[in-house]
Design an enzyme around this catalytic site. Structure first.
Site, mmCIF file in Angstrom:
data_model
loop_
_atom_site.group_PDB
_atom_site.id
_atom_site.type_symbol
_atom_site.label_atom_id
_atom_site.label_comp_id
_atom_site.label_asym_id
_atom_site.label_seq_id
_atom_site.Cartn_x
_atom_site.Cartn_y
_atom_site.Cartn_z
ATOM 1 N N ASP A 1 0.867 -1.180 0.000
ATOM 2 C CA ASP A 1 0.000 0.000 0.000
ATOM 3 C C ASP A 1 0.899 1.223 0.000
ATOM 4 O O ASP A 1 2.100 1.124 0.220
ATOM 5 C CB ASP A 1 -0.989 -0.038 1.175
ATOM 6 C CG ASP A 1 -0.421 0.566 2.425
ATOM 7 O OD1 ASP A 1 0.773 0.343 2.677
ATOM 8 O OD2 ASP A 1 -1.166 1.235 3.143
ATOM 9 N N ASP B 1 -5.968 -2.201 5.152
ATOM 10 C CA ASP B 1 -5.147 -3.284 4.601
ATOM 11 C C ASP B 1 -5.418 -4.614 5.293
ATOM 12 O O ASP B 1 -4.963 -5.658 4.830
ATOM 13 C CB ASP B 1 -3.659 -2.958 4.775
ATOM 14 C CG ASP B 1 -3.297 -1.622 4.158
ATOM 15 O OD1 ASP B 1 -3.714 -1.402 3.005
ATOM 16 O OD2 ASP B 1 -2.633 -0.814 4.814
HETATM 17 N N1 LIG Z 1 -9.223 11.907 7.860
HETATM 18 C C1 LIG Z 1 -9.659 12.053 6.617
HETATM 19 N N2 LIG Z 1 -10.738 12.807 6.352
HETATM 20 C C2 LIG Z 1 -11.183 12.930 5.117
HETATM 21 N N3 LIG Z 1 -10.625 12.366 4.061
HETATM 22 C C3 LIG Z 1 -9.553 11.610 4.232
HETATM 23 C C4 LIG Z 1 -9.004 11.405 5.526
HETATM 24 N N4 LIG Z 1 -7.947 10.602 5.414
HETATM 25 C C5 LIG Z 1 -7.835 10.302 4.113
HETATM 26 N N5 LIG Z 1 -8.785 10.906 3.390
HETATM 27 C C6 LIG Z 1 -9.014 10.791 1.954
HETATM 28 O O1 LIG Z 1 -9.386 9.459 1.664
HETATM 29 C C7 LIG Z 1 -8.495 8.909 0.702
HETATM 30 C C8 LIG Z 1 -8.312 7.424 0.889
HETATM 31 O O2 LIG Z 1 -7.805 7.067 2.130
HETATM 32 P P1 LIG Z 1 -7.568 5.528 2.473
HETATM 33 O O3 LIG Z 1 -7.502 5.398 3.938
HETATM 34 O O4 LIG Z 1 -8.510 4.666 1.728
HETATM 35 O O5 LIG Z 1 -6.194 5.180 1.850
HETATM 36 P P2 LIG Z 1 -4.783 5.866 2.032
HETATM 37 O O6 LIG Z 1 -4.460 5.867 3.456
HETATM 38 O O7 LIG Z 1 -4.771 7.158 1.299
HETATM 39 O O8 LIG Z 1 -3.845 4.998 1.165
HETATM 40 P P3 LIG Z 1 -3.181 3.557 1.335
HETATM 41 O O9 LIG Z 1 -4.211 2.605 0.916
HETATM 42 O O10 LIG Z 1 -2.044 3.637 0.382
HETATM 43 O O11 LIG Z 1 -2.713 3.415 2.719
HETATM 44 C C9 LIG Z 1 -7.242 9.737 0.795
HETATM 45 O O12 LIG Z 1 -6.601 9.775 -0.432
HETATM 46 C C10 LIG Z 1 -7.768 11.101 1.165
HETATM 47 O O13 LIG Z 1 -8.120 11.817 0.013
HETATM 48 CA CA LIG Z 2 -1.901 2.877 4.450
#
Ligand SMILES: Nc1ncnc2c1ncn2[C@@H]1O[C@H](COP(=O)(O)OP(=O)(O)OP(=O)(O)O)[C@@H](O)[C@H]1O
Ligand SMILES: [Ca+2]
Length: 749
Positions: free
Chosen positions: A319, A629
């Site tokens: 990820d 994940d």
């Molecule tokens: N606390 C939050 N509040 C609002 N939107 C968020 C927040 N955190 C993340 N996001 C949005 O949600 C999206 C997806 O987050 P998600 O947790 O699915 O994966 P990630 O942490 O970005 O990536 P990965 O899967 O690589 O760990 C982010 O790209 C961001 O735009």
């Molecule tokens: Ca992550």
């Protein structure tokens, strides 16, 4: 009061005067889930004050008070089960299947020997087998004892789980074992519940209480007996003088018995040879040795067999956020209207819009801002995305967190999750009683929910197709420079428009007005390019599966070498989770090998990808840190989580934890995995050659001459003493550099 005195007397220590109830009382409250008692004490707030705490500010941040609490209520540590004695391991080793077979053989052999050759000479073989069994049991027990000790040492490492508590009104991160009665604990998504307690407030709470089971396999050895007995009764065996042994009615009963016994003795010899006594020991030794060595590289192996499986891995699904990147975010870009707002220039935005953004940030968050009394700096807590946005709002927009929070009442909060990638809040403004909904989340998802936007002068403008495209280009531009984009949107709701609170969608999701966009920089981990190349050189296929925007994902994938400029030409190398989800299973199988980056994926998309790869025969390692994940980590052949950035659920779902979050350790795990794989294979080859040779000699000679040339004692010597030393030598062989360059073994080997 009674309990309080009781404790005072018992422990003789001074308790803070504020504490009104004692340990027994608290225990009963938790144990019997006694609601009546709880009401009697004045509900959650009553209990909080009875234990000298405060639901807002927690206990006092005072070392003496904390020490007194620990003295009175105990500390948050498990009573460690008594270390198992050596005798326990001896019993454990004796019940092993191989050992049981050997003991039976020894007993039979002893009985037969005495029957055939008398006590003086007959004890010899059986006694020797017994001695060999004794040595084997001793060795296995010692090795298991050693392993248990090592495992205890490792579990002390996992004891260092950190939790977020409020003490003296300030958020602090402390070790799980430092929690005391009265602490107010903040639990985020994916965290472990660190102690028994009462629920104060929160949204969308779901607690998982499941555990995981294992399985084992056995080997069958029955068939050898049958073949031998058939062989005797067909009349082919001869006695010492060359006469046929089985001669129908002429053979005396006693002779038959003796002959049968001799065959049984021969069978025992063969069983003793056929059982690879050293194999289990060799495997345990090889794994234990490598686990110890890996620990030195900050790799904690939770499931022993994972190292061995890692040797056969063909694909790694990583990820992005927190694994390939540092997960240390900072807002570097801010767009309002369609203009880029420079650092320190936020005063150019209309005050009404600024106020709305401040309100959205302050209320629609799971993070916190504390102002330390000692240092006049701000302290931010919460997820990296949240803290980055909060710190930006405080510094750039001069947001006052407490003030904003006090000016409104929250009616409903929809927490962020990786499925929807947004979070929202419905609130009532105390001053004018107006109701507002605020959304914040993945930029293109929030943009799709908007039908208008605020311009710099504070006017609302329609979001027509042209404007929408321009906003999309802004997002794409930020993402292409590897920024994570978050958008803020708002809508004032008329009282009659307010949805029924019992419905699923309390928060209005359409016709919103876009407030602004921020871009967060999350740098790649240093040395990423090298680690990715090392994995690729080892013949591994690296795929990035992320929840982030397609262009952000692509930019990071180029930065760390997962995508090469040439690959960008292939249309299927980069896709979105939704697209993959909508393929038919056949299409998925056909395309999965070409995919390098899967963006905007939900936790179930990550799982789908791993399932699909496994169905195609790949041995899949998954690396991850977040709760999104966890399903993929569980499904993977080898789940690898990050020790620092990883949430508890991810760590719990993984087989290996990289304690220092260093992705380069994957190459190390790979080398060790392949080394173990090789060493065990070498050992099996070694033992098989010895055993087959011995079996063939014994078989051929006993068929032609009618005597077993290699005795049990000789064979045991070869099998146990030589093999065990062989196992030691092979198990401790170090991985070579070439192992990294070898092609992966895969599932077939
Ligand atoms: N606390 C939050 N509040 C609002 N939107 C968020 C927040 N955190 C993340 N996001 C949005 O949600 C999206 C997806 O987050 P998600 O947790 O699915 O994966 P990630 O942490 O970005 O990536 P990965 O899967 O690589 O760990 C982010 O790209 C961001 O735009
Ligand atoms: Ca992550």
């Amino acid at each position: 009061m009674v309990f309080y005195q009781e404790i005072k007397k018992k422990k003789g220590g001074d308790l803070p005067d504020a504490i009104k109830i004692g340990q027994t009382h608290c225990m009963e409250l938790v144990k019997y889930k006694d609601v009546y008692q709880l009401q009697n004490l004045g509900g959650v707030h009553g209990v909080a004050s009875a234990i000298g705490s405060n639901v807002e500010n927690g206990i006092a941040d005072d070392a003496e008070d904390i020490a007194q609490r620990r003295e009175a209520f105990g500390s948050n540590t498990f009573k460690k089960p008594l270390a198992k004695s050596f005798f326990h391991f001896i019993v454990g080793a004796t019940t092993d299947f191989t050992i049981v077979v050997l003991i039976v053989c020894a007993a039979l052999s002893l009985g037969l020997g005495i029957k055939l050759h008398g006590l003086k000479q007959g004890w010899y073989e059986g006694g020797c087998i017994f001695f060999a069994v004794f040595l084997l049991v001793l060795f296995v027990a010692l090795s298991n004892l050693q392993q248990e000790r090592q495992f205890n040492k490792l579990s002390r490492v996992t004891d260092r789980t950190q939790v977020n508590v409020v003490r003296g009104g300030r958020h602090q991160t402390i070790s799980i074992s430092d929690i005391v009665v009265g602490d107010v604990v903040c639990v985020a998504i994916g965290d472990q519940i660190p102690a028994e307690g009462l629920f104060l407030c929160g949204y969308s709470l779901l607690v998982d209480e499941s555990s995981i089971t294992g399985e084992s396999a056995f080997i069958d050895v029955n068939c050898i007996f049958i073949v031998l007995l058939v062989y005797y009764f067909t009349g082919n065996t001869k006695d010492e003088n060359g006469n046929r042994e089985f001669n129908g009615s002429k053979t005396k009963v006693d002779d038959i018995v003796n002959a049968v016994l001799r065959i049984v003795a021969a069978a025992i010899t063969i069983i003793v040879v056929a059982i690879p006594e050293g194999l289990a020991l060799a495997i345990t030794l090889a794994l234990a040795y490598s686990v110890k060595k890996m620990m030195a590289d900050q790799v904690l192996v939770r499931k022993l067999s994972a190292c061995e499986t890692m040797g056969a891995a063909t694909t790694i699904c990583a990820d992005k956020t927190g694994t390939l990147t540092l997960n240390k975010m900072k807002v570097t870009k801010f767009w309002q209207d369609q203009d880029f707002v420079k650092v320190g220039a936020s005063s150019s935005i209309a005050p009404s819009v600024r106020d709305l953004i401040r309100q959205g940030v302050a209320l629609n968050t799971t993070g916190r801002v504390d102002r330390s009394t000692l240092v006049s700096d701000f302290e931010f807590s919460g997820s990296p995305t949240e803290t980055a946005i909060l710190s930006w709002a405080v510094q750039e927009l001069k947001m006052e967190m407490t003030e904003s929070r006090q000016s409104c009442d929250i009616i409903h909060h929809e927490a962020f999750n990786s499925q929807k990638k947004r979070s929202g809040v419905l609130m009532r403004n105390k001053t004018d009683n107006t109701i507002h909904v605020h959304w914040k989340g993945a930029a293109e998802i929030i943009l799709a929910m908007c039908s208008s936007y605020y311009d710099a002068s504070g006017m609302t403008r329609d979001l027509n197709d042209d404007e929408r495209i321009r906003f999309e280009q802004i997002i794409e531009g930020m993402a292409a420079s590897s920024l994570r984009c978050i958008a803020f949107a708002h809508k004032q709701i008329a009282e009659e428009e307010r949805a029924d609170e019992n419905k699923d969608n309390i928060l209005k999701e359409d016709c919103l007005t876009l407030l602004g966009l921020v871009g967060l920089k999350d740098p790649c981990r240093p040395g990423m390019l090298k680690s990715v190349q090392a994995c690729q050189n080892a013949g591994l296929n690296i795929k990035m599966i992320t929840g982030d925007n397609l262009f952000t994902a692509k930019a990071i994938a180029f930065e760390c070498g997962i995508l090469q400029p040439v690959q960008d030409m292939f249309p299927d190398a980069v896709i979105e989770g939704a697209e993959f989800r909508n393929y038919t299973p056949e299409e998925r199988k056909q395309k999965v090998d070409r995919i390098r980056v899967m963006a905007r994926s939900s936790p179930s998309d990550k799982l789908l990808m791993v399932e699909c790869l496994r169905q195609k025969g790949h041995v899949v390692a998954v690396t991850g840190n977040g709760i999104n994940d966890a399903p993929a980590l569980l499904e993977a052949d080898i789940g690898i989580s990050m020790g620092i950035q990883g949430c508890e659920v991810a760590k719990e779902s993984s087989d290996i934890i990289i304690l220092d979050d260093n992705f380069a350790s994957i190459v190390q795990i790979l080398r060790w995995g392949r080394c173990i794989y090789d060493n065990i294979r070498k050992f099996i080859q070694f033992q098989l050659t010895v055993n087959i040779a011995a079996l063939v000699i014994n078989f051929v000679v006993s068929v032609s001459v009618g005597e077993v040339p290699l005795t049990v004692v000789q064979l045991l010597w070869v099998n146990l003493i030589m093999d065990t030393l062989g196992a030691l030598a092979l198990a401790t062989e170090q991985p070579t550099m070439e192992l990294r360059e070898k092609a992966p073994m895969g599932r077939t080997d």
